[in-house]
Design a protein around this motif. Structure first.
Motif, PDB file in Angstrom:
ATOM      1  N   UNK A  11      24.415  14.012  39.305  1.00  0.00           N
ATOM      2  CA  UNK A  11      23.758  15.445  37.912  1.00  0.00           C
ATOM      3  C   UNK A  11      22.918  13.991  36.949  1.00  0.00           C
ATOM      4  N   UNK A  12      24.035  13.210  36.221  1.00  0.00           N
ATOM      5  CA  UNK A  12      23.824  12.434  36.072  1.00  0.00           C
ATOM      6  C   UNK A  12      22.782  11.052  35.550  1.00  0.00           C
ATOM      7  N   UNK A  13      22.814  10.548  36.828  1.00  0.00           N
ATOM      8  CA  UNK A  13      22.405   9.996  37.326  1.00  0.00           C
ATOM      9  C   UNK A  13      20.408   9.883  37.664  1.00  0.00           C
ATOM     10  N   UNK A  14      20.286  12.135  38.220  1.00  0.00           N
ATOM     11  CA  UNK A  14      19.794  12.126  38.487  1.00  0.00           C
ATOM     12  C   UNK A  14      18.704  12.767  37.017  1.00  0.00           C
ATOM     13  N   UNK A  15      19.289  12.805  35.948  1.00  0.00           N
ATOM     14  CA  UNK A  15      19.036  13.567  34.474  1.00  0.00           C
ATOM     15  C   UNK A  15      17.741  12.039  34.356  1.00  0.00           C
ATOM     16  N   UNK A  16      19.045  10.915  34.477  1.00  0.00           N
ATOM     17  CA  UNK A  16      18.535   9.873  33.670  1.00  0.00           C
ATOM     18  C   UNK A  16      17.171   8.857  34.945  1.00  0.00           C
ATOM     19  N   UNK A  17      17.042   8.857  35.658  1.00  0.00           N
ATOM     20  CA  UNK A  17      15.893   8.850  36.762  1.00  0.00           C
ATOM     21  C   UNK A  17      14.786   9.789  36.245  1.00  0.00           C
ATOM     22  N   UNK A  18      14.888  10.583  36.046  1.00  0.00           N
ATOM     23  CA  UNK A  18      13.781  11.795  36.176  1.00  0.00           C
ATOM     24  C   UNK A  18      13.702  11.770  34.859  1.00  0.00           C
ATOM     25  N   UNK A  19      14.311  11.644  33.411  1.00  0.00           N
ATOM     26  CA  UNK A  19      14.068  11.701  32.486  1.00  0.00           C
ATOM     27  C   UNK A  19      13.316   9.944  32.252  1.00  0.00           C
ATOM     28  N   UNK A  20      13.235   8.654  33.081  1.00  0.00           N
ATOM     29  CA  UNK A  20      12.938   7.928  33.013  1.00  0.00           C
ATOM     30  C   UNK A  20      11.014   7.833  33.510  1.00  0.00           C
ATOM     31  N   UNK A  21      11.190   8.583  34.901  1.00  0.00           N
ATOM     32  CA  UNK A  21      10.299   8.511  35.460  1.00  0.00           C
ATOM     33  C   UNK A  21       8.985   9.657  34.382  1.00  0.00           C
ATOM     34  N   UNK A  22       9.138  10.709  33.917  1.00  0.00           N
ATOM     35  CA  UNK A  22       9.098  12.044  33.459  1.00  0.00           C
ATOM     36  C   UNK A  22       7.794  11.687  32.167  1.00  0.00           C
ATOM     37  N   UNK A  23       9.424  10.070  31.433  1.00  0.00           N
ATOM     38  CA  UNK A  23       8.969   9.522  30.258  1.00  0.00           C
ATOM     39  C   UNK A  23       7.694   8.921  29.990  1.00  0.00           C
ATOM     40  N   UNK A  24       8.145   7.617  31.484  1.00  0.00           N
ATOM     41  CA  UNK A  24       7.178   6.974  31.891  1.00  0.00           C
ATOM     42  C   UNK A  24       5.376   7.425  31.930  1.00  0.00           C
ATOM     43  N   UNK A  25       5.921   8.150  32.709  1.00  0.00           N
ATOM     44  CA  UNK A  25       4.757   8.793  32.845  1.00  0.00           C
ATOM     45  C   UNK A  25       3.752   9.588  32.565  1.00  0.00           C
ATOM     46  N   UNK A  26       4.418  10.131  30.951  1.00  0.00           N
ATOM     47  CA  UNK A  26       3.772  10.204  29.501  1.00  0.00           C
ATOM     48  C   UNK A  26       3.442   8.851  29.142  1.00  0.00           C
ATOM     49  N   UNK A  27       4.016   8.235  28.725  1.00  0.00           N
ATOM     50  CA  UNK A  27       3.136   7.100  28.560  1.00  0.00           C
ATOM     51  C   UNK A  27       2.585   6.797  28.730  1.00  0.00           C
ATOM     52  N   UNK A  28       2.255   6.695  30.499  1.00  0.00           N
ATOM     53  CA  UNK A  28       0.620   6.298  30.611  1.00  0.00           C
ATOM     54  C   UNK A  28      -0.318   7.264  30.478  1.00  0.00           C
ATOM     55  N   UNK A  29       0.115   8.419  30.998  1.00  0.00           N
ATOM     56  CA  UNK A  29      -0.506   9.469  30.935  1.00  0.00           C
ATOM     57  C   UNK A  29      -1.616   9.116  29.118  1.00  0.00           C
ATOM     58  N   UNK A  30      -0.742   8.922  27.941  1.00  0.00           N
ATOM     59  CA  UNK A  30      -1.383   9.315  27.278  1.00  0.00           C
ATOM     60  C   UNK A  30      -1.847   7.699  26.639  1.00  0.00           C
ATOM     61  N   UNK A  31      -2.176   6.324  27.759  1.00  0.00           N
ATOM     62  CA  UNK A  31      -2.127   4.909  26.951  1.00  0.00           C
ATOM     63  C   UNK A  31      -1.613   4.812  25.984  1.00  0.00           C
ATOM     64  N   UNK A  32      -0.181   4.970  25.964  1.00  0.00           N
ATOM     65  CA  UNK A  32       0.786   4.238  25.235  1.00  0.00           C
ATOM     66  C   UNK A  32       1.832   2.802  26.156  1.00  0.00           C
ATOM     67  N   UNK A  33       0.909   3.344  27.052  1.00  0.00           N
ATOM     68  CA  UNK A  33       2.002   2.491  28.603  1.00  0.00           C
ATOM     69  C   UNK A  33       1.088   2.421  29.367  1.00  0.00           C
ATOM     70  N   UNK A  34       1.009   0.427  30.409  1.00  0.00           N
ATOM     71  CA  UNK A  34       0.874   0.099  31.600  1.00  0.00           C
ATOM     72  C   UNK A  34       1.550   0.232  32.784  1.00  0.00           C
ATOM     73  N   UNK A  35       0.912   1.394  33.607  1.00  0.00           N
ATOM     74  CA  UNK A  35       2.727   0.797  35.129  1.00  0.00           C
ATOM     75  C   UNK A  35       2.920  -0.573  34.982  1.00  0.00           C
ATOM     76  N   UNK A  36       4.416  -0.403  34.862  1.00  0.00           N
ATOM     77  CA  UNK A  36       4.751  -2.457  35.572  1.00  0.00           C
ATOM     78  C   UNK A  36       5.497  -1.683  36.402  1.00  0.00           C
ATOM     79  N   UNK A  37       5.610  -2.279  37.875  1.00  0.00           N
ATOM     80  CA  UNK A  37       6.689  -2.411  38.997  1.00  0.00           C
ATOM     81  C   UNK A  37       7.833  -2.954  38.217  1.00  0.00           C
ATOM     82  N   UNK A  38       7.633  -3.506  37.836  1.00  0.00           N
ATOM     83  CA  UNK A  38       9.118  -4.962  37.406  1.00  0.00           C
ATOM     84  C   UNK A  38       9.793  -3.918  36.903  1.00  0.00           C
ATOM     85  N   UNK A  39       9.004  -3.499  35.703  1.00  0.00           N
ATOM     86  CA  UNK A  39      10.137  -2.791  35.026  1.00  0.00           C
ATOM     87  C   UNK A  39      10.894  -1.098  35.885  1.00  0.00           C
TER      88      UNK A  39
END
Length: 186
Positions: free
Chosen positions: A148-176
């Motif tokens: 459950x903790x790992x799900x929250x960590x992974x999901x939070x990262x993906x959702x947060x990263x997606x928001x950054x990408x959506x708002x132009x604050x980050x560019x997708x980087x597979x290595x990251x």
């Protein structure tokens, strides 16, 4: 019920997805959707009892569509971790391409209710797939992180990263994405 057809429900769902794609879910007006598909507001309610009922059906449809798109790609990956990275990559790319749709899929109330551990996600194959890949990734690693903790960590990262990408604050980087998953598994 007379007048209730799957075709009409499918047209309502398609019109809702089209509106979300263009303007986001806040722009959804049941009266306008009804008019768009040639129904009165009263006739609309024969198909969906409420906006929540409609949003649940749209969330299920989007989850099924995205899962169907990603499954062939996952079949080529050898390990659960590779599959989880590919899923994350697809979600992030979808977020960049269709930000309103992904925002709706991740954050509408009908979707967020499904994040609770033990919730039946049968109707939400994308979330079921994500949970399965997370459990398999943990099982194939030395990590002692609870699922459950790992799900929250992974999901939070993906959702947060997606928001950054959506708002132009980050560019997708597979290595990251890969490095972050590796760090979470320590």
């Amino acid at each position: 019920m007379a007048g209730k057809t799957n075709d009409t429900e499918d047209r309502i769902i398609a019109a809702t997805i089209a509106t979300i794609t263009k303007r986001g879910s806040a722009a959804i007006s049941l009266r306008q959707l009804a008019q768009h598909v040639g129904l009165t507001t009263g006739a609309f309610y024969k198909h969906f009892a409420s906006k929540d009922d409609l949003f649940r059906a749209v969330t299920v449809t989007l989850s099924q569509q995205l899962t169907a798109q990603v499954m062939p790609l996952l079949a080529a990956a050898a390990t659960p971790k590779e599959k989880l990275c590919l899923l994350g990559e697809q979600l992030l790319q979808a977020s960049a391409a269709q930000p309103h749709v992904i925002d709706f899929l991740f954050f509408n109330p009908q979707a967020t209710q499904q994040y609770q551990p033990g919730t039946d996600t049968t109707d939400f194959p994308l979330l079921t797939l994500t949970r399965q890949l997370i459990a398999a990734t943990l099982a194939s690693s030395a990590s002692t992180t609870p699922t459950a903790d790992f799900f929250t960590q992974v999901w939070s990262f993906i959702l947060g990263y997606a928001l950054l990408i959506k708002n132009g604050a980050a560019v997708y980087d597979r290595a990251l994405l890969t490095r972050t998953l590796d760090q979470m598994l320590v």
